[in-house]
Design a protein around this motif. Structure first.
Motif, PDB file in Angstrom:
ATOM      1  N   GLU A  72      -3.972  33.481 -10.593  1.00 30.15           N
ATOM      2  CA  GLU A  72      -4.198  32.308 -11.435  1.00 30.15           C
ATOM      3  C   GLU A  72      -4.735  31.186 -10.555  1.00 30.15           C
ATOM      4  N   PRO A  73      -5.511  30.270 -11.124  1.00 30.49           N
ATOM      5  CA  PRO A  73      -6.081  29.175 -10.316  1.00 30.49           C
ATOM      6  C   PRO A  73      -5.055  28.403  -9.486  1.00 30.49           C
ATOM      7  N   GLU A  74      -3.864  28.141 -10.042  1.00 34.91           N
ATOM      8  CA  GLU A  74      -2.874  27.362  -9.282  1.00 34.91           C
ATOM      9  C   GLU A  74      -2.408  28.107  -8.035  1.00 34.91           C
ATOM     10  N   HIS A  75      -2.357  29.436  -8.083  1.00 36.82           N
ATOM     11  CA  HIS A  75      -1.980  30.201  -6.894  1.00 36.82           C
ATOM     12  C   HIS A  75      -3.093  30.154  -5.845  1.00 36.82           C
ATOM     13  N   MET A  76      -4.341  30.244  -6.305  1.00 37.60           N
ATOM     14  CA  MET A  76      -5.461  30.185  -5.366  1.00 37.60           C
ATOM     15  C   MET A  76      -5.554  28.807  -4.722  1.00 37.60           C
ATOM     16  N   LEU A  77      -5.299  27.746  -5.485  1.00 40.25           N
ATOM     17  CA  LEU A  77      -5.280  26.395  -4.912  1.00 40.25           C
ATOM     18  C   LEU A  77      -4.238  26.311  -3.801  1.00 40.25           C
ATOM     19  N   LEU A  80      -5.231  27.933  -0.627  1.00 42.75           N
ATOM     20  CA  LEU A  80      -6.260  27.177   0.090  1.00 42.75           C
ATOM     21  C   LEU A  80      -5.775  25.789   0.510  1.00 42.75           C
ATOM     22  N   ASP A  81      -4.460  25.588   0.442  1.00 44.31           N
ATOM     23  CA  ASP A  81      -3.835  24.314   0.833  1.00 44.31           C
ATOM     24  C   ASP A  81      -4.347  23.139   0.016  1.00 44.31           C
ATOM     25  N   MET A  82      -4.580  23.370  -1.266  1.00 45.45           N
ATOM     26  CA  MET A  82      -5.036  22.318  -2.172  1.00 45.45           C
ATOM     27  C   MET A  82      -3.963  22.107  -3.239  1.00 45.45           C
ATOM     28  N   THR A  83      -3.770  20.871  -3.663  1.00 44.76           N
ATOM     29  CA  THR A  83      -2.801  20.602  -4.726  1.00 44.76           C
ATOM     30  C   THR A  83      -3.454  20.577  -6.098  1.00 44.76           C
ATOM     31  N   GLU A  84      -4.747  20.302  -6.114  1.00 38.27           N
ATOM     32  CA  GLU A  84      -5.499  20.316  -7.367  1.00 38.27           C
ATOM     33  C   GLU A  84      -6.962  20.606  -7.058  1.00 38.27           C
ATOM     34  N   ASP A  85      -7.688  20.998  -8.087  1.00 32.17           N
ATOM     35  CA  ASP A  85      -9.108  21.299  -7.918  1.00 32.17           C
ATOM     36  C   ASP A  85      -9.892  19.993  -7.991  1.00 32.17           C
ATOM     37  N   GLU A  86     -10.395  19.577  -6.863  1.00 29.66           N
ATOM     38  CA  GLU A  86     -11.143  18.319  -6.789  1.00 29.66           C
ATOM     39  C   GLU A  86     -12.633  18.595  -6.966  1.00 29.66           C
ATOM     40  N   PRO A  87     -13.380  17.601  -7.424  1.00 31.33           N
ATOM     41  CA  PRO A  87     -14.823  17.792  -7.557  1.00 31.33           C
ATOM     42  C   PRO A  87     -15.468  18.003  -6.181  1.00 31.33           C
ATOM     43  N   ALA A  88     -16.368  18.961  -6.119  1.00 31.33           N
ATOM     44  CA  ALA A  88     -17.098  19.224  -4.875  1.00 31.33           C
ATOM     45  C   ALA A  88     -18.080  18.088  -4.620  1.00 31.33           C
ATOM     46  N   TRP A  96     -23.386  25.875  -4.085  1.00 26.40           N
ATOM     47  CA  TRP A  96     -22.597  26.933  -4.703  1.00 26.40           C
ATOM     48  C   TRP A  96     -22.715  26.974  -6.223  1.00 26.40           C
ATOM     49  N   GLY A  97     -23.440  26.027  -6.817  1.00 25.21           N
ATOM     50  CA  GLY A  97     -23.691  26.060  -8.250  1.00 25.21           C
ATOM     51  C   GLY A  97     -22.502  25.721  -9.120  1.00 25.21           C
ATOM     52  N   THR A  98     -21.577  24.930  -8.589  1.00 28.24           N
ATOM     53  CA  THR A  98     -20.413  24.509  -9.365  1.00 28.24           C
ATOM     54  C   THR A  98     -19.887  23.194  -8.811  1.00 28.24           C
ATOM     55  N   GLU A  99     -19.259  22.417  -9.648  1.00 31.07           N
ATOM     56  CA  GLU A  99     -18.653  21.167  -9.203  1.00 31.07           C
ATOM     57  C   GLU A  99     -17.183  21.341  -8.843  1.00 31.07           C
ATOM     58  N   SER A 100     -16.657  22.539  -8.988  1.00 34.81           N
ATOM     59  CA  SER A 100     -15.265  22.841  -8.674  1.00 34.81           C
ATOM     60  C   SER A 100     -15.147  23.258  -7.210  1.00 34.81           C
ATOM     61  N   THR A 101     -14.330  22.541  -6.451  1.00 30.33           N
ATOM     62  CA  THR A 101     -14.117  22.914  -5.053  1.00 30.33           C
ATOM     63  C   THR A 101     -13.475  24.291  -4.972  1.00 30.33           C
ATOM     64  N   LEU A 102     -12.529  24.578  -5.867  1.00 32.60           N
ATOM     65  CA  LEU A 102     -11.903  25.893  -5.880  1.00 32.60           C
ATOM     66  C   LEU A 102     -12.949  26.986  -6.090  1.00 32.60           C
ATOM     67  N   GLN A 103     -13.825  26.813  -7.061  1.00 36.24           N
ATOM     68  CA  GLN A 103     -14.855  27.818  -7.319  1.00 36.24           C
ATOM     69  C   GLN A 103     -15.812  27.949  -6.136  1.00 36.24           C
ATOM     70  N   CYS A 104     -16.098  26.850  -5.449  1.00 36.42           N
ATOM     71  CA  CYS A 104     -16.935  26.926  -4.237  1.00 36.42           C
ATOM     72  C   CYS A 104     -16.280  27.821  -3.201  1.00 36.42           C
ATOM     73  N   PHE A 105     -14.978  27.637  -2.959  1.00 32.28           N
ATOM     74  CA  PHE A 105     -14.269  28.470  -1.989  1.00 32.28           C
ATOM     75  C   PHE A 105     -14.219  29.928  -2.430  1.00 32.28           C
TER      76      PHE A 105
END
Length: 129
Positions: A72-77, A80-88, A96-105
């Motif tokens: 799930e996204p919260e586990h992937m965050l 990656l030592d992230m608390t929330e998905d911040e805008p890239a 990377w074709g997305t504004e989601s930092t999580l999706q970039c990673f």
């Protein structure tokens, strides 16, 4: 339950920043990664247990194209030592074709998986206990 070892591979970004990826011995894909130095993480991310259609670490895995992935996204965050998905930032979003930092990673991890040497992409035999 068969155990497959995880192999850590070290890289360096063009900026000089070190990063490491954990390659799953079962799927041959990047299952975890971190930027910088983190020997403690390597101690904990060492293997996966797979039994039929179940992977014990399938809910904490970056390899979304693995058939056993349930992350799930919260586990992937968290991974990656992230608390929330911040805008890239603008450059990263363009690359990377997305504004989601999580999706970039996640896309970066997928690209690294694709660029691994062929022998790392193959399923390894289960490790002996």
């Amino acid at each position: 339950m068969p155990k497959y070892l995880t192999e850590w591979v070290d890289y360096q970004l063009p900026s000089g920043q070190d990063f490491s990826v954990a390659v799953c011995g079962y799927s041959g894909k990047v299952r975890h990664m971190y930027i910088g130095q983190d020997p403690v993480r390597r101690t904990f991310v060492r293997h996966v247990f797979v039994d039929g259609d179940s992977c014990q670490t399938g809910d904490h895995c970056l390899a979304l194209d693995c058939r056993l992935n349930r992350a799930e996204p919260e586990h992937m965050l968290h991974m990656l030592d992230m608390t929330e998905d911040e805008p890239a930032d603008e450059e990263m979003a363009r690359q990377w074709g997305t504004e989601s930092t999580l999706q970039c990673f996640i896309r970066f991890a997928h690209k690294v998986s694709e660029s691994l040497p062929e022998e790392k992409k193959r399923q390894a035999p289960p490790a002996s206990e």
